[in-house]
Design an enzyme around this catalytic site. Structure first.
Site, PDB file in Angstrom:
ATOM      1  N   SER A  49      13.159   3.900 -10.289  1.00 22.83           N
ATOM      2  CA  SER A  49      13.496   5.355 -10.585  1.00 22.83           C
ATOM      3  C   SER A  49      13.706   6.304  -9.561  1.00 22.83           C
ATOM      4  O   SER A  49      14.728   6.813  -9.061  1.00 22.83           O
ATOM      5  CB  SER A  49      12.844   5.885 -11.774  1.00 22.83           C
ATOM      6  OG  SER A  49      13.314   5.601 -13.019  1.00 22.83           O
ATOM      7  N   GLN A 101       0.981   8.859 -15.946  1.00 22.79           N
ATOM      8  CA  GLN A 101       2.160   9.201 -15.120  1.00 22.79           C
ATOM      9  C   GLN A 101       1.922   9.757 -13.663  1.00 22.79           C
ATOM     10  O   GLN A 101       2.147   9.268 -12.721  1.00 22.79           O
ATOM     11  CB  GLN A 101       3.311   9.842 -15.822  1.00 22.79           C
ATOM     12  CG  GLN A 101       4.787   9.307 -15.178  1.00 22.79           C
ATOM     13  CD  GLN A 101       5.213   8.105 -15.568  1.00 22.79           C
ATOM     14  OE1 GLN A 101       5.201   7.772 -16.654  1.00 22.79           O
ATOM     15  NE2 GLN A 101       5.950   7.439 -14.682  1.00 22.79           N
ATOM     16  N   LYS A 114       6.336  13.520 -18.579  1.00 24.30           N
ATOM     17  CA  LYS A 114       6.719  12.565 -19.899  1.00 24.30           C
ATOM     18  C   LYS A 114       7.213  13.516 -20.945  1.00 24.30           C
ATOM     19  O   LYS A 114       6.891  14.859 -21.188  1.00 24.30           O
ATOM     20  CB  LYS A 114       5.475  11.900 -20.290  1.00 24.30           C
ATOM     21  CG  LYS A 114       5.918  10.499 -21.151  1.00 24.30           C
ATOM     22  CD  LYS A 114       6.089   9.480 -20.193  1.00 24.30           C
ATOM     23  CE  LYS A 114       6.593   8.307 -20.936  1.00 24.30           C
ATOM     24  NZ  LYS A 114       6.756   7.141 -20.200  1.00 24.30           N
ATOM     25  N   THR A 149      10.496  -2.566 -14.330  1.00 24.77           N
ATOM     26  CA  THR A 149       8.886  -2.706 -14.979  1.00 24.77           C
ATOM     27  C   THR A 149       8.468  -4.121 -15.180  1.00 24.77           C
ATOM     28  O   THR A 149       7.342  -4.496 -14.645  1.00 24.77           O
ATOM     29  CB  THR A 149       9.036  -1.822 -16.205  1.00 24.77           C
ATOM     30  OG1 THR A 149       9.496  -0.451 -16.060  1.00 24.77           O
ATOM     31  CG2 THR A 149       7.568  -1.549 -16.694  1.00 24.77           C
ATOM     32  N   ASP A 193      12.076   5.194 -21.982  1.00 21.38           N
ATOM     33  CA  ASP A 193      10.841   4.466 -22.549  1.00 21.38           C
ATOM     34  C   ASP A 193      11.128   4.114 -23.954  1.00 21.38           C
ATOM     35  O   ASP A 193      12.145   3.761 -24.178  1.00 21.38           O
ATOM     36  CB  ASP A 193       9.730   5.655 -22.595  1.00 21.38           C
ATOM     37  CG  ASP A 193       8.235   5.114 -22.603  1.00 21.38           C
ATOM     38  OD1 ASP A 193       7.547   4.705 -21.789  1.00 21.38           O
ATOM     39  OD2 ASP A 193       7.914   4.992 -24.122  1.00 21.38           O
ATOM     40  N   LYS A 226       0.171   7.136 -11.713  1.00 25.74           N
ATOM     41  CA  LYS A 226       0.724   5.971 -11.459  1.00 25.74           C
ATOM     42  C   LYS A 226       1.915   6.409 -10.180  1.00 25.74           C
ATOM     43  O   LYS A 226       2.180   5.580  -9.423  1.00 25.74           O
ATOM     44  CB  LYS A 226       1.792   5.625 -12.708  1.00 25.74           C
ATOM     45  CG  LYS A 226       2.775   4.385 -12.770  1.00 25.74           C
ATOM     46  CD  LYS A 226       3.397   4.491 -13.842  1.00 25.74           C
ATOM     47  CE  LYS A 226       2.693   4.387 -15.168  1.00 25.74           C
ATOM     48  NZ  LYS A 226       3.407   4.067 -16.206  1.00 25.74           N
TER      49      LYS A 226
END
Ligand code: NDP
Length: 449
Positions: free
Chosen positions: A381, A114, A129, A213, A169, A117
């Site tokens: 987000s 993440q 996360k 996504t 998620d 990303k």
């Protein structure tokens, strides 16, 4: 396994030694380190001051007890996790996963990925996360609510719009985010909309977030296909999963003229040669929270369900794995290549095993790694956070246009970095180096932190 640069070998050895048994975390670190050999050769400064070692070590890991009571009055205990991996570029940002397989190694792999990303999005967000080994399947709404409230009672101490901003998620959708946001608001006595993303539209959510996504991955793959003169139009596409990412991948691929012929859940997969009927999938999975096996029974002619088995046995030109990590193996990759695959976009995080990725790259398949291709979710987000901060709400078109532009930029940045480092067309290398350099530059500016 590809060779690691000798300046990086000890880092990998230390990570495996200090994080024993965390196979997915080792896998994610190794994949990034394999790309960094070229960076430290060109810019040795990145190998100094234990910079890469620091990037491989989470800033903070929180593990906590989550007690809750089921509808019959029985008390259960689950384990909650939040790994605040890196805040060099902004508050920790990354989803919460509720699934029985969740453990600290899985959360760390996801938090590590993440970080890069989020850097790729170009937006000011760090990486984190979290989640729990709680299984929401077959639980009543009241049970899920009590679990979410207990989980948030502890997690709330570690959150804040300037500190850490979770989202959904696997196993965490609009229902769970609603329960968690409501409880956070109650605990803190603050309407801090920017503390969670993926919120409902009536209370601070962003339009296009739930689609982001899947749409983003489709935009990325469309642009990648264009580099070889292809498009989705008329192509046979297989999308694994039938959750949030899969559903909106199917929707966007269909709008680009692609024919999605198969999708799945953890029980098996369904094939519909006429093209998957998305309304039916949504009715089964989103509305009734049922099983994909029902699809063939309800749809009838032209469709069939295969229990277990691999969805990657279905011949296609474009594959979009959108279920979970390591769902597509070397064996699956060989089958896909033999069946004429042109391109693959990872909607899920790390869905392809390392040997599968190697096979695709050797076969010249256009391969989009998850950290780049599925970044549209977290990017949107961040757009939700922008709207919350400015007490504003954008239209669907405005938000989707921003998402599409962000995905084009990510694609082009990855492609140009790959070229700069002597590996044109290698999006894995391009994504890892682009994300790494952004995080590394900020960390160097901060001194030893
Ligand atoms: P959902 O919970 O909405 O859907 C997950 C889907 O994958 C379900 O169809 C589920 O089947 C299937 N699945 C889950 N675990 C397994 C397994 N072990 N084997 C086979 N199938 C499985 O999750 P999302 O769609 O949100 O997430 C999917 C992937 O995308 C994850 O890797 C996630 O990390 C990644 N991702 C999600 C983002 C988002 O915005 N939601 C952003 C970026 C990445 P079943 O119904 O049987 O459980």
């Amino acid at each position: 396994m590809p060779h690691l640069d000798e300046r990086l070998e000890h880092i990998y050895n230390d990570v495996t030694r200090r994080n024993a048994g965390e196979a997915e975390f080792h896998q994610a670190v190794r994949e990034v380190l394999e790309s960094l050999g070229r960076v430290v050769a060109k810019r040795p400064v990145y190998a100094e001051d234990a910079l890469i070692e620091r990037i491989c070590e989470p800033e903070r890991q929180i593990i906590f007890r989550v007690p809750w009571t089921d509808d019959k009055g029985k008390v259960h205990i689950n384990r909650g996790f939040r790994v605040q991996f890196n805040s060099a570029l902004g508050p920790y940002k990354g989803g919460l996963r509720f699934h029985p397989s969740v453990n600290v190694g899985i959360i760390k792999f996801l938090g590590f990925e993440q970080t890069f990303k989020n850097a790729l999005t170009g937006l000011p967000i760090g990486g984190g996360k979290g989640g729990s080994d709680f299984n929401p399947r077959d639980r009543s709404d009241a049970e899920v609510m009590r679990f979410c409230q207990s989980f948030m009672t502890e997690l709330s101490r570690h959150l804040g719009e300037y500190t850490d901003v979770p989202a959904g998620d696997i196993g965490v959708g609009a229902r769970e985010i609603g329960y968690m946001f409501g409880h956070y608001k109650r605990l803190t006595n603050r309407y801090e909309a920017g503390v969670l993303t993926g919120k409902g539209l009536f209370y601070g959510g962003s339009r296009a977030r739930k689609e982001a996504t899947g749409y983003g991955n489709t935009y990325f793959v469309e642009r990648m296909l264009a580099t070889r003169g292809h498009s989705f139009d008329g192509k046979k596409v297989v999308v694994s999963g039938s959750g949030n990412v899969a559903i909106y991948t199917i929707e966007k691929v269909q709008s680009f003229g692609g024919v999605v012929i198969a999708c799945s859940d953890s029980g098996g997969y369904v094939v519909d040669e006429n093209g998957i009927d998305l309304n039916l999938v949504q009715e089964i999975k989103e509305v009734r929270r049922g099983r994909i096996s029902e699809y063939a029974r309800l749809k009838g002619k032209g469709s069939h369900y295969i229990e277990k088995g691999s969805i990657w046995d279905v011949p296609c030109e474009v594959a979009m794995p959108s279920a979970t990590q390591n769902e597509l193996t070397g064996r699956d990759a060989r089958t896909l290549v033999k069946n004429g695959l042109i391109a693959l976009g990872e909607g899920a995080n790390m869905p392809c095993t390392p040997d599968a990725v190697k096979l695709f790259q050797e076969a010249g398949i256009l391969f989009a790694p998850g950290k780049a291709a599925n970044a549209g979710g977290v990017a949107t987000s961040a757009l939700e956070m922008q709207q919350n901060a400015s007490r504003d709400s954008w239209t669907f078109e405005q938000t989707e246009a921003r998402l599409a532009q962000i995905m084009r930029n990510i694609h082009d940045d990855c492609a140009s970095t790959a070229e700069e480092y002597g590996a044109p067309g290698d999006y894995v290398l391009g994504a890892n180096i682009t994300g790494f350099v952004r995080v590394a530059e900020a960390m160097r500016a901060f001194g030893v932190i």
